[in-house]
Design an enzyme around this catalytic site. Structure first.
Site, PDB file in Angstrom:
ATOM      1  N   CYS A   1     -11.240 -17.892 -12.991  1.00 21.01           N
ATOM      2  CA  CYS A   1     -11.818 -17.980 -14.328  1.00 21.01           C
ATOM      3  C   CYS A   1     -11.518 -19.328 -14.955  1.00 21.01           C
ATOM      4  O   CYS A   1     -10.654 -19.456 -15.819  1.00 21.01           O
ATOM      5  CB  CYS A   1     -11.243 -16.881 -15.191  1.00 21.01           C
ATOM      6  SG  CYS A   1     -11.778 -16.986 -16.879  1.00 21.01           S
TER       7      CYS A   1
ATOM      8  N   ASP B   1      -9.192 -11.183  -4.939  1.00 19.13           N
ATOM      9  CA  ASP B   1      -9.714 -12.395  -5.570  1.00 19.13           C
ATOM     10  C   ASP B   1      -9.304 -12.476  -7.032  1.00 19.13           C
ATOM     11  O   ASP B   1      -9.105 -13.563  -7.584  1.00 19.13           O
ATOM     12  CB  ASP B   1     -11.237 -12.406  -5.441  1.00 19.13           C
ATOM     13  CG  ASP B   1     -11.831 -13.797  -5.571  1.00 19.13           C
ATOM     14  OD1 ASP B   1     -11.063 -14.770  -5.641  1.00 19.13           O
ATOM     15  OD2 ASP B   1     -13.067 -13.911  -5.616  1.00 19.13           O
TER      16      ASP B   1
END
Lengths: 320, 320
Positions: free
Chosen positions: A243, A14
Site C-alpha cells: 500500500c 501478500d
C-alpha cells in the site's frame, strides 16, 4: 464466461509481508478459519523465505499445518526457490507458487537472481514434486511478475514474456500465473496478455491473475480477465498489503469488493458476503493502525441485493 | 469499441451541489477553463434550479455565458423542469439534461413529481426547443436516474425502465442517458441495460452513462459500457460530489482515473493527463476541507506511459 469463480485470498501472505509488525500466529489462524468459514476455498497462507528476511511470515509451516485441517480449503504458499519449495512440501502445501519477474532488472534487484537462475529453481522444484507419490504432489504455479510493466524497466517486450512463459512450462510448471506487481495493467492489456500467454502455455495452464489496484483499475482489470476466460482472481481482505499510496490506494484488490462485483454479475464465488465482511473485525482489532480498504464495507449492499446462488437460473443467464 | 471517447465532466454541477459551501464564481470559471485547456470538451457547468434550493449553483447563467466563450466546449446543464429549461436556453446552453427517476418513489421524494408529471415537463421542453431556429436548438437528453436500482425501491422492473425510455423519446428527447444514481450498477447490469434501452430508443439515442463509484465498481462499469458500445462517460474531477462514505468512496467516478484507463487502453479522450492532474490544484486551494479522490493522482503514471494519441496506430488496434 465461466459461472463459477475462484477467489484466492492472498492477504495472509501478500498483505502481511509489507507490515512493520508481526501478526500473531493465533490471529492468522483465526483470520484464515473465518475466511474459510465465509466460503473462501483457496488462501495463500504464507511464504517459505528465511525468517530474517520476512519475520512476518516466519510461522508459515505452522500456518500451513493448521490450514490443512480446514476441510475443502486449498492451502497455497509462495516460495522463492527450491529450498522454500522443499519446506512447503514438507509442511503439506497444496499449491506452490514460484514468482519469476519478467523484468530481469527487477528480478536481480528483488531476488538477486537472473532469469536463468530462477528457471533452474523451477526445474529443481519440478524434480522435487515428480519424486513424490502422485497423490502427494502439490500444484505448481510459475507466476510471471511485473508482467504488465516494471517500475525499473517500464514495458517488457511481448517476446520476452512469451519466452519466459514457455520456459516455465518446459521447466515443469502446471500453470502460469500473471501478476500485475506494479499496478500498471489496463483492461486492454489484460485481454492481450491472457491471449498471448495462452498461445504459448495453453488455455488450461493460464486461468488466474494477481492484480493490484494501485491506479484504481483493479476491478476493471478483473472484468477484462473474466472476458478473456480467466476463472481465478487473487485479492486481499481489506486490500491489506502493498500500500504505497494513500488515501484509498491499496496495493491488492479488495476481496470484499471483488466478491460483491462477481456476485452482482451473477457469478458464483461460493462466498457469503456478510460473513466475509464480518471477518474484517479480526484485522481491525489486531491491526488497529492499518487502514482497511473497500467500498462495499463502507457503502453496504444494495437494497434487495441477492447473491448469485440465491437468484433464479434464467436471471443469471441473462445477467452474464 | 469506438476509438474516440467523450468525457463529460460533471464536477461543476454534480460535484458542487452537495457541498456545504458555495464555490466562488471566479473559481468555477478558472476550473472550467483549466479543464477545457486540458482537453475536456464537454462540461456540465450547473443546474437551473431555484437558488434557494441549491445556492451552490445560483450563478449557473453566468457560468454558462462564460463557458460558451471557450472554443470547442460543449456547455451542458441539468434542469428539473421546463422553467429551468427556458432559463438554460436563454443562457445559451448547448445541452440540456432532464432527469427522470425510474423509481417513482424516488421521483416523488426528490422532485415531488410523478413520472407523468416529469414526462409532461419533457414534452414542454421539447416544445420550447422546437420553437427555436434549428441552429439554436440545444441537444435534449432525458436521463433515466436510479436506473440500476433505488435505495428506496430496490431493483426497478425492466418493463418500467423500457416504458419510461420510450416515453422520453416520444416526449421529444434526442437522447436517453443512463444514470447509476445510487451506485448499484454492476458490469453485467450495465451491458443488459444498454442493450435493453437501445432496443426501445435506438442505438444512436443511447451513447452515454453517468456512473458512480459508491461500491468501487465505477471503472469496471465503464469497461462494460465501452464493450456495449457507449462512447460518453460522466465523471468528476477528484471524484468531487455525492460522497456519502469514506475513505476512498467517492460518489462520482474520478475523471483522472477514467482518462488514465481509457488512454492506457489506447482510446483517445483528447485529454492531456498531466494538465488534467494540474487542474486539481484549483480545487485543492479553493476547497481545502474537501477530500479529492483518485488513484492515479497519488500513484502517478506508469514508467514510459504513452497516451493514445502518441502511440503507433497498429499498437492501438492491437490494444483495443
Amino acid at each position: 464466461m465461466a459461472s463459477q469463480i475462484l477467489i484466492s485470498e492472498v492477504g495472509p501472505r501478500d498483505g502481511l509481508q509489507n507490515l512493520d509488525q508481526v501478526l500473531p500466529t493465533a490471529v492468522k489462524k483465526a483470520w484464515i478459519a473465518a475466511e474459510a468459514a465465509a466460503g473462501v476455498t483457496e488462501i495463500e497462507v504464507g511464504s517459505f523465505v528465511p525468517a530474517k528476511l520476512l519475520p512476518q511470515l516466519a510461522d508459515t509451516a505452522e500456518i500451513v499445518a493448521f490450514a490443512r485441517t480446514i476441510p475443502g480449503l486449498t492451502v497455497a504458499v509462495l516460495v522463492p526457490n527450491a529450498k522454500g519449495a522443499a519446506a512447503a512440501i514438507a509442511a503439506g502445501a497444496h499449491k506452490i507458487t514460484l514468482p519469476l519477474s519478467v523484468s530481469e532488472t527487477h528480478s536481480l534487484a528483488n531476488l538477486r537472481r537472473t532469469h536463468e537462475q530462477v528457471l533452474a529453481e523451477a526445474r529443481a522444484i519440478a524434480d522435487l514434486i515428480a519424486a513424490l507419490p502422485v497423490e502427494q504432489r502439490p500444484h505448481f504455479e510459475g507466476s510471471l511478475s511485473t508482467v504488465f510493466g516494471c517500475t525499473l524497466e517500464g514495458a517488457i517486450p511481448d517476446a520476452q514474456v512469451m519466452r519466459l512463459a514457455e520456459a516455465l512450462m518446459q521447466a515443469g510448471c502446471d500453470e502460469i500465473g500473471l501478476a500485475d506487481t506494479t499496478g500498471y495493467a489496463d483492461p486492454a492489456g489484460v485481454r492481450n496478455m491472457v491471449r498471448m500467454v495462452r498461445d504459448v502455455a495453453g488455455a488450461a495452464a493460464v486461468t488466474g491473475i494477481h492484480l493490484h489496484n494501485t491506479r484504481g483499475l483493479g476491478l476493471a482489470n478483473v472484468l477484462a480477465g473474466l472476458d478473456a476466460g480467466l476463472t481465478t482472481f487473487d485479492s486481499s481482505l481489506g486490500g491489506l498489503g502493498g500500500c504505497p499510496f494513500a488515501p484509498g490506494a491499496s496495493g491488492n484488490i479488495v476481496t470484499e469488493d471483488l466478491v460483491f462485483m462477481l456476485e452482482a454479475m451473477g457469478l458464483d464465488t461460493g462466498i457469503d458476503i456478510p460473513k466475509l465482511l464480518a471477518t474484517r473485525a479480526i484485522l481491525a482489532e489486531a491491526l488497529p493502525d492499518e487502514p482497511l480498504y473497500g467500498f462495499v464495507p463502507d457503502a453496504g449492499l444494495p437494497l434487495g441485493f441477492a447473491p448469485a446462488i440465491a437468484r433464479p437460473q434464467h436471471e443469471l443467464e441473462m445477467a452474464v
